[in-house]
Design an enzyme around this catalytic site. Structure first.
Site, PDB file in Angstrom:
ATOM      1  N   GLY A  53       0.767  -1.239   0.000  1.00 13.85           N
ATOM      2  CA  GLY A  53       0.000   0.000   0.000  1.00 13.85           C
ATOM      3  C   GLY A  53       0.795   1.283   0.000  1.00 13.85           C
ATOM      4  N   TRP A  55       2.277   2.868  -2.535  1.00 15.20           N
ATOM      5  CA  TRP A  55       1.887   3.740  -3.638  1.00 15.20           C
ATOM      6  C   TRP A  55       0.494   4.314  -3.406  1.00 15.20           C
ATOM      7  CZ3 TRP A  55       3.741   2.682  -9.308  1.00 15.20           C
ATOM      8  CH2 TRP A  55       5.136   2.738  -9.326  1.00 15.20           C
ATOM      9  N   ASP A 101      -8.664  -9.834  -9.205  1.00 12.80           N
ATOM     10  CA  ASP A 101      -7.707 -10.213 -10.241  1.00 12.80           C
ATOM     11  C   ASP A 101      -7.750  -9.165 -11.352  1.00 12.80           C
ATOM     12  OD1 ASP A 101      -6.138 -11.402 -12.140  1.00 12.80           O
ATOM     13  OD2 ASP A 101      -7.285 -13.264 -12.260  1.00 12.80           O
ATOM     14  N   ASP A 126       2.797  -1.169  -9.529  1.00 11.11           N
ATOM     15  CA  ASP A 126       4.141  -1.510  -9.055  1.00 11.11           C
ATOM     16  C   ASP A 126       4.275  -3.014  -8.866  1.00 11.11           C
ATOM     17  OD1 ASP A 126       6.765  -0.954  -8.236  1.00 11.11           O
ATOM     18  OD2 ASP A 126       6.178  -0.892  -6.119  1.00 11.11           O
ATOM     19  N   LYS A 166       5.806  -0.763 -13.538  1.00 12.13           N
ATOM     20  CA  LYS A 166       7.165  -1.313 -13.434  1.00 12.13           C
ATOM     21  C   LYS A 166       7.484  -2.138 -14.671  1.00 12.13           C
ATOM     22  CE  LYS A 166       8.658  -2.747  -9.506  1.00 12.13           C
ATOM     23  NZ  LYS A 166       8.881  -3.524  -8.262  1.00 12.13           N
TER      24      LYS A 166
END
Length: 379
Positions: A53, A55, A101, A126, A166
Site C-alpha cells: 500500500g 503507492w 484479479d 508496481d 514497473k
C-alpha cells in the site's frame, strides 16, 4: 543479526519507516512525479497490485493536496482512489480496496462503479513476480504482468490519462515499448534514485492515452503473442526509441550504498515497520517456534523433536558426533528426572524390553538345542 542491520544497508528502507511509508517503493513514485508531473490535474486514480500500500499512500497524499489547491481556486470534487490486489491489505484512509484479479473483466467493472461509471485519470502498477533467479523466466513473467495491467487500463483509463508501471529492462524490452506506443504517444522509461542501480527494474510513464481508432477493450486475448518477432520487419511506431530518464539529482542518497545511522547530522532512532503483513504465509511457522520456546523449560523426549534449541546450537558449535550423542543422552535423562509420568513410561518400556529379550534368548537356546540334537542323530 540486529534490528538495525537493514537500516544500515538500505537508507530508503530506513527513511520509509521514519516518514510513515509502508514500503521504500513510495520514494520511487514520488521521484517519478518530481520529474514527470504525473499527478497534475488528477482526482481519480487506480493502484494495481497495490499491496502493501505504499503507492496508495502516495496517491492519497498527492490527490488530497490537489484537492485543497482546487478548493482555493473554486469548486472541486473530492479525490477517489481504488487499490486492487489479490492479497488482503491493511486499510488506508481515503482508499477504496478491492481484492481481485486484474485479468478479470469483473474487476474493471467494479473499479468503474466506484468512480460513478466514469474513468480514472491515472493508473499506476508496481506489481512484480516473486523472482525465481531464472532471469529469462522472471523477465517474461514481468512482461506478462505489465501487459495484463495495460489490458485492464484500456478499460478504466480516460482518453488523455496517464499510465505508470514497473518494467524490467532486458533484451526484448523494445517490443514492450512498441506495444505501449500503440496506446500512448508519449512513453518514457524512468529510473528513480531510490531504485537500485544493480537492478534491471525501471518504470514506464505513458501519457495521453489515445487508443487506436476502432479499438474495443477486452480480456479475451493478450497483446503479446508467443511467436518470435523479427525486429527488422518493424516499421512506423514500432521503430520508435523510448527516451530513458533518470529521476532525482546527485544530492539524493544512492540506493546501492551503505550510510551511517546518524545520517547528515540527524540522530538515528529505530522505527518499527509502518504496516506489518496482516496474514503472512510464515505466521504458522512463527507460532510453532514460539510454542517450542515456551515448552523448552519442560522438555519432553520425542522421536521427532528430541532436542531443544539450546542443545542443537551447542551440538552445531562443537561439530562433534560424541558431543551430539551426549547432548541427546542428557536431554533424555533430564526429561526422565523432571517428569514422573515419563519415568513410569520409560520404566515400563524398559521392563517390556527385558521380557522381550528373555523370550528371544529362550527361543534361540531352544533352536540351538534342537539343531545340536539333529546333528547328533545324523552322526
Amino acid at each position: 543479526m540486529g534490528k538495525t542491520s537493514k537500516d544500515k544497508r538500505d537508507i530508503y528502507y530506513r527513511k520509509a519507516k521514519e516518514e510513515g511509508w509502508r514500503a521504500r517503493s513510495a520514494f520511487k513514485l514520488l521521484q517519478i512525479d518530481t520529474e514527470c508531473h504525473i499527478f497534475d490535474g488528477v482526482s481519480k486514480a487506480v493502484d494495481l497490485c497495490a499491496a502493501p500500500g505504499s503507492w496508495s499512500q502516495v496517491l492519497a497524499r498527492k490527490l488530497n493536496e490537489n484537492y485543497k489547491k482546487a478548493l482555493e481556486k473554486g469548486d472541486a470534487s473530492p479525490p477517489k482512489i481504488v487499490a486492487v490486489d489479490l492479497q488482503a491489505m491493511a486499510p488506508l484512509e481515503g482508499v477504496i480496496q478491492l481484492q481481485g484479479d486484474i485479468t478479470n473483466t469483473n474487476t474493471a467493472q467494479q473499479i468503474i462503479a466506484h468512480f460513478d461509471n466514469t474513468q480514472a485519470d491515472l493508473v499506476v502498477c508496481d506489481g512484480a513476480p516473486d523472482v525465481t533467479g531464472l532471469h529469462d523466466m522472471d523477465i517474461f513473467i514481468q512482461s506478462q504482468l505489465l501487459l495484463a495491467a495495460l489490458n485492464i487500463t484500456t478499460h478504466i483509463l480516460r482518453p488523455g490519462g496517464t499510465f505508470v508501471a514497473k518494467i524490467f529492462r532486458a533484451k526484448d524490452v523494445s517490443f514492450l515499448y512498441a506495444q505501449l506506443r500503440i496506446f500512448f504517444p508519449y512513453v518514457y522509461c524512468t529510473k528513480p534514485s531510490s531504485s537500485r542501480n544493480s537492478s534491471i527494474e525501471a518504470f514506464v510513464v505513458c501519457k495521453d492515452y489515445s487508443p487506436p481508432k476502432g479499438y474495443k477493450p477486452h480480456m479475451l486475448n493478450p497483446l503479446l503473442t508467443h511467436e518470435p518477432c523479427n525486429f527488422e520487419e518493424l516499421t512506423g511506431v514500432n521503430r520508435i526509441i523510448v527516451p530513458f530518464v533518470v529521476c532525482g539529482d546527485l544530492s539524493q542518497p544512492d540506493s546501492d550504498m551503505c550510510y551511517p545511522l546518524n545520517y547528515r547530522g540527524k540522530e538515528y532512532k529505530y522505527h518499527e515497520p509502518v504496516q506489518t503483513p496482516i496474514a503472512p504465509p510464515y505466521a504458522e511457522a512463527l507460532s510453532l517456534l514460539e510454542n517450542r520456546r515456551a515448552g523448552s523449560s519442560a522438555f519432553v523426549f520425542d522421536h521427532d523433536t528430541d532436542f531443544n534449541e539450546a542443545d542443537i546450537s551447542r551440538a552445531i558449535e562443537n561439530k562433534s558426533a560424541t558431543w551430539t550423542a551426549s547432548v541427546k543422552e542428557y536431554a533424555f535423562i533430564s526429561a526422565v528426572e523432571t517428569d514422573s509420568e515419563t519415568n513410569t513410561i520409560v520404566k515400563t518400556a524398559q521392563d517390556e524390553n527385558k521380557e522381550e529379550e528373555t523370550a528371544i534368548d529362550a527361543l534361540q537356546n531352544l533352536y540351538i538345542s534342537k539343531e545340536a540334537g539333529n546333528i547328533d542323530n545324523t552322526k
